[in-house]
Write a protein that holds these residues in place. Structure first.
Motif, PDB file in Angstrom:
ATOM      1  N   GLY A  92       0.934  -1.234   0.120  1.00  0.00           N
ATOM      2  CA  GLY A  92      -0.023  -0.013  -0.081  1.00  0.00           C
ATOM      3  C   GLY A  92       0.739   1.271   0.021  1.00  0.00           C
ATOM      4  N   SER A  93       0.348   2.347  -0.370  1.00  0.00           N
ATOM      5  CA  SER A  93       0.838   3.645  -0.224  1.00  0.00           C
ATOM      6  C   SER A  93       1.463   4.080   1.158  1.00  0.00           C
ATOM      7  N   SER A  94       2.526   4.686   1.077  1.00  0.00           N
ATOM      8  CA  SER A  94       3.073   5.369   2.504  1.00  0.00           C
ATOM      9  C   SER A  94       2.618   6.294   2.840  1.00  0.00           C
ATOM     10  N   GLN A  95       1.325   6.636   2.424  1.00  0.00           N
ATOM     11  CA  GLN A  95       0.992   8.020   2.904  1.00  0.00           C
ATOM     12  C   GLN A  95      -0.313   7.836   3.725  1.00  0.00           C
ATOM     13  N   ASP A  96      -0.569   6.591   4.058  1.00  0.00           N
ATOM     14  CA  ASP A  96      -1.881   6.030   4.952  1.00  0.00           C
ATOM     15  C   ASP A  96      -1.600   5.940   6.255  1.00  0.00           C
ATOM     16  N   TYR A  97      -0.160   6.035   6.359  1.00  0.00           N
ATOM     17  CA  TYR A  97       0.346   5.890   7.729  1.00  0.00           C
ATOM     18  C   TYR A  97      -0.080   6.887   8.724  1.00  0.00           C
ATOM     19  N   GLY A  98      -0.150   8.133   8.389  1.00  0.00           N
ATOM     20  CA  GLY A  98      -0.101   9.400   9.293  1.00  0.00           C
ATOM     21  C   GLY A  98       0.821   9.465  10.284  1.00  0.00           C
ATOM     22  N   PRO A  99       0.680  10.225  11.502  1.00  0.00           N
ATOM     23  CA  PRO A  99       1.715  10.329  12.434  1.00  0.00           C
ATOM     24  C   PRO A  99       2.437   9.075  12.581  1.00  0.00           C
ATOM     25  N   ARG A 100       3.791   9.135  12.773  1.00  0.00           N
ATOM     26  CA  ARG A 100       4.664   8.077  12.975  1.00  0.00           C
ATOM     27  C   ARG A 100       4.485   8.013  14.694  1.00  0.00           C
ATOM     28  N   LEU A 101       4.100   6.625  14.892  1.00  0.00           N
ATOM     29  CA  LEU A 101       4.068   6.128  16.274  1.00  0.00           C
ATOM     30  C   LEU A 101       5.166   5.661  16.816  1.00  0.00           C
ATOM     31  N   SER A 102       5.502   5.672  18.119  1.00  0.00           N
ATOM     32  CA  SER A 102       6.452   4.927  19.013  1.00  0.00           C
ATOM     33  C   SER A 102       6.146   3.572  18.901  1.00  0.00           C
ATOM     34  N   GLN A 103       7.246   2.797  19.123  1.00  0.00           N
ATOM     35  CA  GLN A 103       7.002   1.215  19.325  1.00  0.00           C
ATOM     36  C   GLN A 103       6.178   0.828  20.405  1.00  0.00           C
ATOM     37  N   PHE A 104       6.016   1.627  21.350  1.00  0.00           N
ATOM     38  CA  PHE A 104       5.179   1.319  22.700  1.00  0.00           C
ATOM     39  C   PHE A 104       3.549   1.580  22.461  1.00  0.00           C
ATOM     40  N   PHE A 105       3.402   2.370  21.345  1.00  0.00           N
ATOM     41  CA  PHE A 105       2.011   2.678  20.874  1.00  0.00           C
ATOM     42  C   PHE A 105       1.511   2.166  19.849  1.00  0.00           C
ATOM     43  N   LYS A 106       2.293   1.344  19.198  1.00  0.00           N
ATOM     44  CA  LYS A 106       1.761   0.584  17.941  1.00  0.00           C
ATOM     45  C   LYS A 106       0.997  -0.575  18.109  1.00  0.00           C
ATOM     46  N   PRO A 107      -0.018  -1.030  17.581  1.00  0.00           N
ATOM     47  CA  PRO A 107      -0.638  -2.122  17.735  1.00  0.00           C
ATOM     48  C   PRO A 107       0.077  -3.399  17.478  1.00  0.00           C
ATOM     49  N   ALA A 108       0.009  -4.510  18.048  1.00  0.00           N
ATOM     50  CA  ALA A 108       0.805  -5.762  18.206  1.00  0.00           C
ATOM     51  C   ALA A 108       0.838  -6.263  16.537  1.00  0.00           C
ATOM     52  N   GLU A 109       2.153  -6.500  16.037  1.00  0.00           N
ATOM     53  CA  GLU A 109       2.064  -6.979  14.629  1.00  0.00           C
ATOM     54  C   GLU A 109       1.572  -8.332  14.432  1.00  0.00           C
ATOM     55  N   LYS A 110       1.138  -8.586  13.357  1.00  0.00           N
ATOM     56  CA  LYS A 110       0.522  -9.931  12.853  1.00  0.00           C
ATOM     57  C   LYS A 110       1.802 -10.720  12.728  1.00  0.00           C
ATOM     58  N   GLN A 111       1.814 -11.751  12.877  1.00  0.00           N
ATOM     59  CA  GLN A 111       2.733 -13.031  12.926  1.00  0.00           C
ATOM     60  C   GLN A 111       2.591 -13.711  11.491  1.00  0.00           C
ATOM     61  N   GLY A 112       3.374 -13.524  10.512  1.00  0.00           N
ATOM     62  CA  GLY A 112       3.291 -14.129   9.142  1.00  0.00           C
ATOM     63  C   GLY A 112       4.050 -13.422   7.991  1.00  0.00           C
ATOM     64  N   PHE A 113       4.082 -13.721   7.009  1.00  0.00           N
ATOM     65  CA  PHE A 113       4.702 -13.412   5.797  1.00  0.00           C
ATOM     66  C   PHE A 113       4.413 -11.829   5.798  1.00  0.00           C
ATOM     67  N   LYS A 114       5.328 -11.041   5.275  1.00  0.00           N
ATOM     68  CA  LYS A 114       5.173  -9.507   5.056  1.00  0.00           C
ATOM     69  C   LYS A 114       5.744  -9.387   3.598  1.00  0.00           C
ATOM     70  N   VAL A 115       5.412  -8.305   3.299  1.00  0.00           N
ATOM     71  CA  VAL A 115       5.816  -7.199   2.070  1.00  0.00           C
ATOM     72  C   VAL A 115       6.841  -6.302   2.549  1.00  0.00           C
ATOM     73  N   GLY A 116       7.958  -5.967   1.558  1.00  0.00           N
ATOM     74  CA  GLY A 116       8.906  -5.157   2.299  1.00  0.00           C
ATOM     75  C   GLY A 116       9.138  -4.047   1.024  1.00  0.00           C
ATOM     76  N   TYR A 117       9.787  -2.879   1.524  1.00  0.00           N
ATOM     77  CA  TYR A 117      10.137  -1.779   0.669  1.00  0.00           C
ATOM     78  C   TYR A 117      11.666  -1.426   0.909  1.00  0.00           C
ATOM     79  N   VAL A 118      12.383  -1.741   0.194  1.00  0.00           N
ATOM     80  CA  VAL A 118      13.867  -1.551   0.542  1.00  0.00           C
ATOM     81  C   VAL A 118      14.437  -0.534  -0.391  1.00  0.00           C
ATOM     82  N   VAL A 119      14.861   0.611   0.224  1.00  0.00           N
ATOM     83  CA  VAL A 119      15.332   1.907  -0.386  1.00  0.00           C
ATOM     84  C   VAL A 119      16.877   2.025  -0.253  1.00  0.00           C
TER      85      VAL A 119
END
Length: 282
Positions: A92-119
């Motif tokens: 998805g687009s990087s614009q739908d992230y909104g304000p960048r949250l700290s790791q302590f306030f992010k929801p729990a990540e889903k355990q599974g395969f992911k997609v990545g963007y390497v710059v």
């Protein structure tokens, strides 16, 4: 003796329909199991974000759960300096992230395969990745950068879950400062739009010219509502009130309903006054 043609052909990159290049990934150098990564140059015309430049971003499919952003960065560093890595559950687009949250306030990540963007820092790294031979696997865990799994990974996650109070307070204060600044900018923007949309004495609404082939529209939704209310008032003035029989019936029904509503309100008011009345002999 000349080298075999089959062996020479096996050292070529594997490209599948869709423009994806298949890369082999092993967890460790002594492991036998291999996992396939599908990489492709990130080319999305709608993507205008500076954090994903079109000429230096690699799109990766099928990132295993044991690969964090640091691990992915180490894996692709052999093709050139990596500027940033972003892992997501879905593309998805990087614009739908909104304000960048700290790791302590992010929801729990889903355990599974992911997609990545390497710059990458240089655009020459993308051809190097796409030309990597399929039979030469990339290694995720090495002696220099071991990847924790199983119980060791759970212990590390549990240890990192404890946060010092002062550190947490600094993170909260920083987030609230950014939030206040963002709200101030939004309020200023709304004030400017309201000033631009003020109606003139004749009742006209200022509009701006849109893209080619589109009709001109008011700046905001508030101007649309004002225009609609004005048209409704004009329409009511033109209508003949209580001229038709059905209009008279509707008027009578509305009048009776209003009288009943007032009657019920008066009853409740009288009941309340009686309850508040007290006997005072002196």
């Amino acid at each position: 003796m000349a080298p075999s043609k089959k062996k020479h052909a096996g050292r070529q990159a594997c490209i599948i329909p869709g423009g994806f290049t298949v890369l082999s990934l092993q967890f460790s150098s002594d492991g036998a199991a291999r996992h396939a990564l599908y990489v492709k140059e990130h080319k999305v015309r709608a993507e205008k974000s500076s954090c994903r430049p079109l000429d230096r971003t690699l799109f990766v499919l099928g990132v295993p759960p044991y690969c964090s952003e640091d691990v992915v960065k180490d894996i692709f560093s052999q093709f050139g300096s990596v500027e940033s890595v972003e892992l997501r559950d879905h593309p998805g687009s990087s614009q739908d992230y909104g304000p960048r949250l700290s790791q302590f306030f992010k929801p729990a990540e889903k355990q599974g395969f992911k997609v990545g963007y390497v710059v990458f820092q240089n655009s020459s790294s993308l051809p190097a990745v796409k030309s990597h031979p399929h039979d030469v696997p990339l290694v995720a865990s090495t002696e220099q950068r071991p990847v924790s799994t199983g119980v060791h990974k759970w212990i590390q996650q549990y240890t990192k879950s404890f946060v010092h109070v002062d550190k947490l307070q600094r993170i909260v204060d920083s987030f609230m400062e950014d939030y206040d600044k963002r709200k101030e900018r939004e309020a200023e923007q709304q004030t400017k739009e309201a000033e631009q949309q003020q109606e003139e004495e004749e009742g006209w609404v200022k509009v701006t010219r849109g893209h080619k082939g589109t009709k001109a529209r008011p700046h905001s939704e508030a101007a649309n509502k004002k225009t609609l209310q004005k048209e409704m008032r004009k329409k009511k003035r033109k209508e003949l009130m209580n001229f038709y029989t059905w209009q008279q019936r509707n008027t009578q029904k509305e009048h009776i309903a209003e009288l009943r509503k007032k009657f019920e309100e008066d009853k409740q008011r009288i009941t309340l006054l009686r309850a508040q009345r007290k006997f005072r002999p002196y």
